[in-house]
Design a protein around this motif. Sequence first.
Motif, PDB file in Angstrom:
ATOM      1  N   GLY A  68       0.837  -1.188   0.000  1.00 13.52           N
ATOM      2  CA  GLY A  68       0.000   0.000   0.000  1.00 13.52           C
ATOM      3  C   GLY A  68       0.868   1.232   0.000  1.00 13.52           C
ATOM      4  N   PHE A  69       0.308   2.342   0.448  1.00 18.83           N
ATOM      5  CA  PHE A  69       0.978   3.639   0.362  1.00 18.83           C
ATOM      6  C   PHE A  69       1.113   4.250   1.756  1.00 18.83           C
ATOM      7  CE2 PHE A  69      -0.953   2.597  -3.600  1.00 18.83           C
ATOM      8  CZ  PHE A  69      -0.111   3.107  -4.584  1.00 18.83           C
ATOM      9  N   LEU A  70       2.342   4.543   2.144  1.00 15.63           N
ATOM     10  CA  LEU A  70       2.628   5.138   3.448  1.00 15.63           C
ATOM     11  C   LEU A  70       2.883   6.622   3.256  1.00 15.63           C
ATOM     12  CD1 LEU A  70       2.966   4.456   6.457  1.00 15.63           C
ATOM     13  CD2 LEU A  70       5.423   4.187   6.022  1.00 15.63           C
ATOM     14  N   VAL A  71       2.097   7.459   3.953  1.00 21.26           N
ATOM     15  CA  VAL A  71       2.154   8.906   3.749  1.00 21.26           C
ATOM     16  C   VAL A  71       2.171   9.619   5.098  1.00 21.26           C
ATOM     17  CG1 VAL A  71       0.876   8.643   1.590  1.00 21.26           C
ATOM     18  CG2 VAL A  71      -0.372   9.206   3.688  1.00 21.26           C
ATOM     19  N   PRO A  72       2.503  10.911   5.098  1.00 19.32           N
ATOM     20  CA  PRO A  72       2.426  11.671   6.354  1.00 19.32           C
ATOM     21  C   PRO A  72       0.986  11.761   6.841  1.00 19.32           C
ATOM     22  CG  PRO A  72       3.603  12.902   4.638  1.00 19.32           C
ATOM     23  CD  PRO A  72       2.949  11.749   3.971  1.00 19.32           C
ATOM     24  N   GLY A  73       0.806  11.842   8.142  1.00 20.27           N
ATOM     25  CA  GLY A  73      -0.531  12.019   8.698  1.00 20.27           C
ATOM     26  C   GLY A  73      -1.165  13.303   8.196  1.00 20.27           C
ATOM     27  N   PHE A  74      -2.485  13.327   8.136  1.00 20.33           N
ATOM     28  CA  PHE A  74      -3.208  14.488   7.633  1.00 20.33           C
ATOM     29  C   PHE A  74      -3.284  15.588   8.692  1.00 20.33           C
ATOM     30  CE2 PHE A  74      -5.786  10.983   5.382  1.00 20.33           C
ATOM     31  CZ  PHE A  74      -4.803  10.832   4.419  1.00 20.33           C
ATOM     32  N   PHE A  75      -3.343  16.831   8.227  1.00 12.92           N
ATOM     33  CA  PHE A  75      -3.437  18.003   9.095  1.00 12.92           C
ATOM     34  C   PHE A  75      -4.676  18.791   8.671  1.00 12.92           C
ATOM     35  CE2 PHE A  75      -1.014  22.139  10.464  1.00 12.92           C
ATOM     36  CZ  PHE A  75      -1.896  22.306  11.518  1.00 12.92           C
ATOM     37  N   ASP A  76      -5.713  18.720   9.492  1.00 13.10           N
ATOM     38  CA  ASP A  76      -6.974  19.405   9.210  1.00 13.10           C
ATOM     39  C   ASP A  76      -7.002  20.710   9.999  1.00 13.10           C
ATOM     40  OD1 ASP A  76      -9.548  20.173   8.620  1.00 13.10           O
ATOM     41  OD2 ASP A  76     -10.498  18.316   9.280  1.00 13.10           O
ATOM     42  N   ILE A  77      -7.027  21.834   9.298  1.00 14.20           N
ATOM     43  CA  ILE A  77      -6.944  23.127   9.988  1.00 14.20           C
ATOM     44  C   ILE A  77      -8.316  23.726  10.292  1.00 14.20           C
ATOM     45  CG2 ILE A  77      -4.675  23.610   8.991  1.00 14.20           C
ATOM     46  CD1 ILE A  77      -6.065  25.626   7.108  1.00 14.20           C
ATOM     47  N   PHE A 106      -9.462   8.476  10.945  1.00 15.60           N
ATOM     48  CA  PHE A 106      -9.592   8.911   9.554  1.00 15.60           C
ATOM     49  C   PHE A 106      -8.269   9.443   8.997  1.00 15.60           C
ATOM     50  CE2 PHE A 106     -13.856   9.544  11.422  1.00 15.60           C
ATOM     51  CZ  PHE A 106     -14.600   8.743  10.584  1.00 15.60           C
ATOM     52  N   GLY A 107      -7.189   9.323   9.780  1.00 14.65           N
ATOM     53  CA  GLY A 107      -5.877   9.768   9.317  1.00 14.65           C
ATOM     54  C   GLY A 107      -5.483  11.156   9.771  1.00 14.65           C
ATOM     55  N   THR A 108      -6.341  11.820  10.540  1.00 17.00           N
ATOM     56  CA  THR A 108      -6.033  13.168  11.021  1.00 17.00           C
ATOM     57  C   THR A 108      -5.161  13.064  12.260  1.00 17.00           C
ATOM     58  OG1 THR A 108      -8.108  14.044  10.144  1.00 17.00           O
ATOM     59  CG2 THR A 108      -6.999  15.364  11.813  1.00 17.00           C
ATOM     60  N   THR A 109      -3.862  13.141  12.044  1.00 18.81           N
ATOM     61  CA  THR A 109      -2.913  13.063  13.153  1.00 18.81           C
ATOM     62  C   THR A 109      -2.511  14.441  13.658  1.00 18.81           C
ATOM     63  OG1 THR A 109      -1.048  12.936  11.610  1.00 18.81           O
ATOM     64  CG2 THR A 109      -2.001  10.847  12.342  1.00 18.81           C
ATOM     65  N   SER A 110      -2.951  15.485  12.956  1.00 20.40           N
ATOM     66  CA  SER A 110      -2.745  16.861  13.397  1.00 20.40           C
ATOM     67  C   SER A 110      -4.003  17.650  13.063  1.00 20.40           C
ATOM     68  CB  SER A 110      -1.545  17.512  12.696  1.00 20.40           C
ATOM     69  OG  SER A 110      -0.344  16.850  13.029  1.00 20.40           O
ATOM     70  N   MET A 111      -4.357  18.602  13.915  1.00 17.52           N
ATOM     71  CA  MET A 111      -5.566  19.369  13.666  1.00 17.52           C
ATOM     72  C   MET A 111      -5.528  20.709  14.386  1.00 17.52           C
ATOM     73  SD  MET A 111      -8.273  17.313  16.128  1.00 17.52           S
ATOM     74  CE  MET A 111      -9.581  18.516  15.932  1.00 17.52           C
ATOM     75  N   LEU A 112      -6.352  21.638  13.885  1.00 19.52           N
ATOM     76  CA  LEU A 112      -6.630  22.882  14.580  1.00 19.52           C
ATOM     77  C   LEU A 112      -8.084  22.835  15.022  1.00 19.52           C
ATOM     78  CD1 LEU A 112      -5.068  25.717  12.328  1.00 19.52           C
ATOM     79  CD2 LEU A 112      -4.011  24.487  14.243  1.00 19.52           C
ATOM     80  N   PRO A 138      -0.732  16.502  24.422  1.00 16.69           N
ATOM     81  CA  PRO A 138      -1.104  17.289  23.247  1.00 16.69           C
ATOM     82  C   PRO A 138      -1.817  16.521  22.143  1.00 16.69           C
ATOM     83  CG  PRO A 138       1.264  16.942  23.324  1.00 16.69           C
ATOM     84  CD  PRO A 138       0.720  16.480  24.632  1.00 16.69           C
ATOM     85  N   LEU A 139      -1.694  15.200  22.102  1.00 16.42           N
ATOM     86  CA  LEU A 139      -2.362  14.427  21.063  1.00 16.42           C
ATOM     87  C   LEU A 139      -2.082  15.043  19.689  1.00 16.42           C
ATOM     88  CD1 LEU A 139      -5.781  13.826  22.868  1.00 16.42           C
ATOM     89  CD2 LEU A 139      -4.040  12.106  22.412  1.00 16.42           C
ATOM     90  N   SER A 140      -3.149  15.233  18.915  1.00 13.59           N
ATOM     91  CA  SER A 140      -2.969  15.733  17.555  1.00 13.59           C
ATOM     92  C   SER A 140      -3.189  17.242  17.444  1.00 13.59           C
ATOM     93  CB  SER A 140      -3.951  15.021  16.618  1.00 13.59           C
ATOM     94  OG  SER A 140      -5.281  15.189  17.076  1.00 13.59           O
ATOM     95  N   ILE A 141      -3.396  17.907  18.564  1.00 10.05           N
ATOM     96  CA  ILE A 141      -3.775  19.317  18.539  1.00 10.05           C
ATOM     97  C   ILE A 141      -2.538  20.201  18.404  1.00 10.05           C
ATOM     98  CG2 ILE A 141      -4.877  21.152  19.849  1.00 10.05           C
ATOM     99  CD1 ILE A 141      -6.623  18.879  21.113  1.00 10.05           C
ATOM    100  N   LYS A 142      -2.466  20.933  17.283  1.00  9.49           N
ATOM    101  CA  LYS A 142      -1.267  21.709  16.975  1.00  9.49           C
ATOM    102  C   LYS A 142      -1.454  23.212  17.121  1.00  9.49           C
ATOM    103  CE  LYS A 142       1.277  18.137  15.801  1.00  9.49           C
ATOM    104  NZ  LYS A 142       0.349  17.041  16.101  1.00  9.49           N
TER     105      LYS A 142
END
Length: 393
Positions: A68-77, A106-112, A138-142
Motif C-alpha cells: 500500500g501507500f505510506l504517507v504523512p498524517g493528515f493536518f486538518d486546519i 480517519f488519518g487526522t494526526t494533526s488538527m486545529l 497534546p495528542l494531535s492538537i497543533k
Amino acid sequence: MQKSGGSILASGNISTLSDFDYITAGFLLIDGEWATDHLLHVTAGKIKSVLSRDRVPEDAKIRDLGSGFLVPGFFDIQVNGGGGILLNDAPTMSGLEKVARAHLPFGTTSMLPTLITDEFDIMRRFAGAYCDIQSAYPLSIKGLHFEGPYLNPVKKGVHNERFIRNFEDKFLDLLDEFGLDHVLITLAPEKVSSDFIQALVQAGVIVAAGHTDATYEQTMDAVNAGLTGFTHLYNAMPPMLSRAPGVIGAAFQAPSSYCSIIADGDHVHPAVLKNAIASKTPDHTILITDAMPCVGSKNPDFILQGEKITVKQGRCTTSEGVLAGSAISMEDAVMRSINLLGQTLEDSVKMASETPARFMGLDHKIGLLKPDRQADLVFMDQAGQVQEVLTTF
C-alpha cells in the motif's frame, strides 16, 4: 460504516510505533514521489532517517505494512467538532480530546480545533483548554482556529449574528494572556483595519479571509497588511465577476497565499475546485473538512447554537437548507480529491498534509516523511482509503 458518502464511522486501525524501529510499505511518499524499497527509521516518536533497504541492519526490527501507500498524517486546519461534540459547546480539555480522538482513525494526526463565532468568554475558555491539554497530552492538537467573530453578517452562513462584532483589542490580550501559538483567525477584511491585521501578524497569528463581502481592493490591502489565507474558498464570499474580482480574484492574484477548500461535492462544484487547484496548485491549496459533531459519531444530527442541524446524504443543513459545516473526514477529503477533482494520490496527500503544515509554519515538524518530523503516519490504498494510522500517542 459510511465511507465516501460522508464519513460517520471510521474503519482505519490505530497502532503505535513503539514496538518497531523501522517501518516500510510498498510505496513511501518521499519528496512528492513514490519510493519503493525504502524504510523509515523511527526513534523517540520522530523519523530519524529515510533509507534504502540495503542499508538497514540485519537485526533490525521491521514492520512491513504491505503493498500500500505510506504517507504523512493528515493536518486538518478546520475542525468544528467530532464524536458527537461541538467545540463551542465543550471548550474544555475533555471536549478537545474527544474531538481529536474521533478524527484520528480517519488519518487526522494533526488538527486545529475550530471555534465558530461565539461570546468572548467561550473564546477565553477555548484558549485555556488548549493550553491545559498542551501541557498534559497534546495528542494531535497543533494550534487553534478562531473562525470569527470579526465577520461580515451579510456572509455569516450559520454563524450567529448576535455574536459577530467589530475587532477588539482584547483578542490581542487573549493571545498574550495564554501565550497562544500557531493560531489561525478567519475574519472579514472589510470589517477590520489594516493596523489590526498587522498587529495580529506581529503577534504570530496566521490571518485568513472568510465570511466576507470584501472588494478586490479591500482584500489586496489586507494581503499587503499580512493576510495569507482564504478560508473555504468560494463559500461565504461574493462570486468573482468580470468587473468585480472580489475576494476570490484577490486569492488568485496573491501568489504566496493559501486557499482552503471543502471538497465534498456539495459546498462547491467540482469543476470550480479543479480550476482553483489549477490556479493555486497543490502547493497552495489546502483540503479541510469543516467537520461537525457527526464525524466519528453514531448520531448524525446535532444542535448548533440552538438550531437543529440534520445530516442527510452527507450534507449538514439547517431546516432552511443552509449548509452548516460538513460531514466529511480528511479521509473523505483525500478520496474525493482523487475521485471528484481528478487529482493524483500524491497531490491529494500534499494538500492534506504538507501544504497545511507549511501554511501554519509547522512543516519543520509535521507533514513530510523526512528526518526530524513527527512519526505520525497513514497507510492507505490507491483510492485514498485509510487502512491504518500509526502514531506515537
